[in-house]
Structures are given as C-alpha cells and as structure tokens.
Design an enzyme around this catalytic site. Sequence first.
Site, PDB file in Angstrom:
ATOM      1  N   HIS A   1       0.835  -1.207   0.000  1.00  0.00           N
ATOM      2  CA  HIS A   1       0.000   0.000   0.000  1.00  0.00           C
ATOM      3  C   HIS A   1       0.870   1.258   0.000  1.00  0.00           C
ATOM      4  CE1 HIS A   1      -2.846   2.933   1.950  1.00  0.00           C
ATOM      5  NE2 HIS A   1      -3.598   2.454   0.966  1.00  0.00           N
ATOM      6  N   ASP A   2       1.920   1.261   0.825  1.00  0.00           N
ATOM      7  CA  ASP A   2       2.851   2.399   0.837  1.00  0.00           C
ATOM      8  C   ASP A   2       3.490   2.594  -0.532  1.00  0.00           C
ATOM      9  OD1 ASP A   2       2.294   2.714   3.523  1.00  0.00           O
ATOM     10  OD2 ASP A   2       4.289   2.131   4.231  1.00  0.00           O
TER      11      ASP A   2
ATOM     12  N   ASP B   1      -6.183   1.641  -2.103  1.00  0.00           N
ATOM     13  CA  ASP B   1      -6.919   1.354  -0.874  1.00  0.00           C
ATOM     14  C   ASP B   1      -7.752   0.081  -1.001  1.00  0.00           C
ATOM     15  OD1 ASP B   1      -5.790   3.657   0.104  1.00  0.00           O
ATOM     16  OD2 ASP B   1      -7.650   4.814   0.158  1.00  0.00           O
TER      17      ASP B   1
END
Length: 138
Positions: A63-64, A105
């Site tokens: 996600h990062d 997300d």
Amino acid sequence: MRILWIVAVCLIGVEGNLFQFAKMINGKLGAFSVWNYISYGCYCGWGGQGTPKDATDRCCFVHDCCYGRVRGCNPKLAIYAYSFKKGNIVCGKNNGCLRDICECDRVAANCFHQNQNTYNKNYKFLSSSRCRQTSEQC
C-alpha cells in the site's frame, strides 16, 4: 472517557482518503477493525522501514509503495468515489490520481481480508528497533 473524547476529536479532523480507507477496512473486516492496522508491524501506520513481518504487514508495504506511485494529488487527503456491492469494494468513476488512490486502498483492504490468518498480536505497536533491517524496494 478521556481517551474516547480524544479519538472522537481526531476522527472529526480526518477528511478524505484516510477516512475512506478506514471505512473500506471496516467494511471488509467488521466495525472498528481499522484500529488493528494503525500501528502494526514495520509498515502499517505512518512511515515504514525494514522487512515486512508477515503477510498482513506486507499488505501495508505494498500500500505504501502504491501511494508512492500516485502522481497529481495527495493520496492521504484526496476524496474519491467508491461503494460496496455484494461485499466487494468497487471504485467509482474517478479520474487519474483519484482512481489510482482508490485502487491502492481497495487492494490493501482486500489484502487485509485475505490475510487475516497471518495477523499476529505480537506485531501490534511493534518497536521500530525491530524494523531496522535494510528496507525492501518497491
């Protein structure tokens, strides 16, 4: 009671994407589930370094990395369209960076759901001293 008040004040100030991401996580995993991921492993929460501790922590690492590839808006503040359909997260008619953020997300929330069995309570509030290995590249 004081802690509840502090949490409420913090949530009132949360706008846009991070609030939407929290709602996605809660929608996939149940009410208040987001609190399990706010400070977990080496990558869930603000910042990140070292080697992900398990598949759950790897969801945050990915996600990062995904946020790092977004161009044209701030991933933590931008507001995008999405909905739940039959338990699935569906990103709406977003353009450019909003579409990319929603996808970051959506993938992370699904990743948490798919890897619930790897969640290890010992990695909650993990000391940063346990994340000092060389960081992986995205």
